[in-house]
Design a protein around this motif. Structure first.
Motif, mmCIF file in Angstrom:
data_model
loop_
_atom_site.group_PDB
_atom_site.id
_atom_site.type_symbol
_atom_site.label_atom_id
_atom_site.label_comp_id
_atom_site.label_asym_id
_atom_site.label_seq_id
_atom_site.Cartn_x
_atom_site.Cartn_y
_atom_site.Cartn_z
ATOM 1 N N ASP A 348 0.959 -1.178 0.009
ATOM 2 C CA ASP A 348 -0.022 0.074 0.071
ATOM 3 C C ASP A 348 1.040 1.268 0.032
ATOM 4 O O ASP A 348 1.731 1.448 0.864
ATOM 5 N N ASP A 350 1.054 5.383 -0.012
ATOM 6 C CA ASP A 350 0.705 6.647 0.514
ATOM 7 C C ASP A 350 0.282 7.590 -0.578
ATOM 8 O O ASP A 350 1.007 7.623 -1.703
ATOM 9 N N GLU A 351 -0.882 8.347 -0.255
ATOM 10 C CA GLU A 351 -1.216 9.320 -1.334
ATOM 11 C C GLU A 351 -0.349 10.251 -2.151
ATOM 12 O O GLU A 351 -0.577 11.074 -2.984
ATOM 13 N N ILE A 392 -5.857 9.284 6.107
ATOM 14 C CA ILE A 392 -4.940 8.665 5.184
ATOM 15 C C ILE A 392 -5.365 7.924 3.879
ATOM 16 O O ILE A 392 -6.063 6.970 4.453
ATOM 17 N N THR A 393 -5.200 8.052 2.884
ATOM 18 C CA THR A 393 -5.642 7.107 1.890
ATOM 19 C C THR A 393 -4.435 6.466 1.200
ATOM 20 O O THR A 393 -3.293 7.244 1.063
ATOM 21 N N THR A 394 -4.478 5.323 0.947
ATOM 22 C CA THR A 394 -3.250 4.686 0.343
ATOM 23 C C THR A 394 -3.723 3.685 -0.950
ATOM 24 O O THR A 394 -5.072 3.483 -1.149
#
Length: 514
Positions: A348, A350-351, A392-394
């Motif tokens: 995954d 990180d954005e 947080i978006t992954t």
């Protein structure tokens, strides 16, 4: 008495020593505070080197692909020869099938094929188009030989029926007329009595008999001898006649004919296949494939692995029929194999980093099971859909390793993606640089010891060092505040504000230096 004098002298010495120590300590503390108030500078000589930025993630190994083998539903499995987790080679026997059950199922499918063949054999390429409702033919634009689809595209329908035996004309008029009042409708070659059927915002809708009344001709409406208005004659309740295709071979009706529901209006040639025929043909194709599979297993009643792989899921049991299926193929899942080895890992990202990842980027993978080895890999898939956890978006990124027989599904590891790399470039430690509203800068030293601000531009950074793209050259010496010198005297003291103030003033303390 002498003993008391001796004890007094000892205490005097002890007190004196304590006083001297206290005075010495105070002097040391004063000197330390004095030294701490002065900023200590250190120098750094710039040199060239390599720099790269990376993204790190962890994951588990997965297989490259999977394959599910199927068997005809209802066939009896006499013996299952593998278990989940077994490694198999192409051609290995996975299960044995009961020959008698294969023969019975083949006979059933053969009978079903015969029934479908009879349906298919009854196919006809000629047909007819019938009236959908009782009504009068008011629009008949087609001719014999016309293609149905072309006619519908050009005219909108093969024919239009008036289903309530009424025509209508809409006029604009401000005359005051009662509903159902009689009026006269006149067109080029005739006239009829009509009635006011409805009032509109601007006038009236007048209806009249459809028998002999033309379609789409202009007509005038009179109240006695007074012209109320004019409009186009239309069908009051039209019903379009359509067909799926073919060619019009014969037209059985004429305009203005009264027809009844299911009366034949047209006969067609080259009529397209019906839905029932197409379904029967599709069913026949699938049944034939199933029959072929059954005959194959009658010749060799074994389920064989078609590829090298690992047994992942088993849907079979000894002396048990293969499960029923809703699939039209008549086949049910029997065994799932994982293929291609454990060569895929999902991490995954990180954005903030995902836009730095691209397909084909080099990846270095380390496995917990082999901590001293690095396995080469590449980025093979980047998901454009992220998963949010809090703020947080992954995004899932798939990396594929070079095959290695030691690697097994489920092994844990870490992947390091190299997103950028530069070589033989001038480097500067980020901690030795400063920033303000005007930009990034460092300090050099004049011959008289004063600090000189030098504005610089930076390129790639790995968080520790940065690439210098302008303002400095290799071998040049820069100066920076050495916080470690003061922190050794008073650990934890905050020198940031004094450091910046002193640096901006260009002052150097007497004990500053390399």
């Amino acid at each position: 008495m002498d003993t008391k004098k001796k004890k007094s002298r000892v205490w005097i010495w002890i007190v004196g020593v304590i006083v001297v120590l206290i005075v010495a300590a105070l002097v040391l503390i004063r000197n330390a505070i004095s030294n701490a108030s002065q900023t200590v500078y250190a120098s750094y000589t710039l040199s060239s080197g390599s720099l790269e930025t990376t993204i790190t993630g962890s994951g588990k190994l997965e297989s490259a692909d999977s394959q599910t083998l199927q068997l005809p539903a209802g066939v009896t499995v006499s013996d299952v020869l593998v278990e989940a987790g077994d490694a198999v080679k192409a051609g290995d026997t996975l299960a044995l099938l009961d020959p008698a059950s294969l023969a019975n199922r083949a006979a059933e499918v053969s009978s079903e094929l015969s029934s479908l063949d009879r349906q298919i054999a009854s196919r006809s390429t000629t047909g007819s188009v019938t009236a959908p409702v009782r009504g009068r033919i008011k629009y008949l634009p087609v001719a014999e030989g016309d293609a149905v689809l072309s006619a519908v595209s050009q005219y909108g329908a093969l024919a239009i029926l008036s289903s309530d035996e009424l025509m209508q004309v809409t006029i604009s008029s401000d005359a005051e007329l009662a509903l159902y009042a009689k009026v006269k409708v006149v067109w080029a070659e005739g006239e009829k009595t009509g009635r006011i059927a409805a009032k509109t915002d601007t006038g009236y809708v007048v209806t009249l008999s459809d028998n002999g009344t033309p379609y789409l001709e202009n007509a005038q409406v009179f109240d006695g001898e007074t012209l109320l208005g004019e409009g186009t004659l239309e069908i009051h309740a039209p019903v379009a006649v359509l067909a799926a295709g073919g060619d019009i071979e014969d037209i059985r009706v004429n305009e203005n004919d009264l027809v009844y529901a299911n009366n034949v209006l047209f006969t067609l040639s080259h009529e397209p296949d019906t839905a029932n025929y197409r379904q029967a043909l599709s069913d026949r194709t699938e049944k034939a494939a199933l029959y072929q599979t059954l005959l194959m297993y009658q010749a060799d009643p074994r389920l064989l692995a078609t590829n090298d792989g690992v047994v992942s899921d088993l849907f079979l049991k000894d002396n048990t029929d293969v499960a029923a299926t809703q699939d039209s193929s008549g086949l049910s899942d029997a065994v799932t194999l994982h293929l291609g080895g454990a060569v895929k890992m999902r991490i995954d990202v990180d954005e903030l980093d995902i836009n730095s990842v691209s397909l084909g980027q080099a990846v270095a993978v380390t496995m917990d099971a082999f901590p001293n080895e690095t396995f080469e890999a590449t980025v093979t898939h980047i998901s454009r859909i992220g998963s949010a956890a809090g703020s947080i978006t992954t995004y899932p990124v798939e990396v594929t390793l070079t095959g290695d027989a030691r690697l097994l599904e489920g092994m844990n590891g870490s992947a390091v993606i190299t997103t950028a790399k530069v070589e033989n470039v001038l480097l500067v430690p980020i901690d030795n640089t400063y920033e303000d509203a005007a930009g990034t800068y460092v300090y050099t030293r004049a011959e008289d010891g004063t600090l000189i601000r030098v504005d610089i531009t930076l390129g790639l950074s790995d968080g520790t060092n940065a690439e210098v793209t302008g303002g400095l050259t290799a071998g040049q010496v820069i100066w920076y505040v050495d916080t470690s010198a003061n922190s050794m005297l008073f650990p934890g003291m905050n020198y940031a504000e004094r450091r910046m103030n002193n640096a901006q003033q260009g002052g150097v303390s007497s004990n500053g230096g390399e």
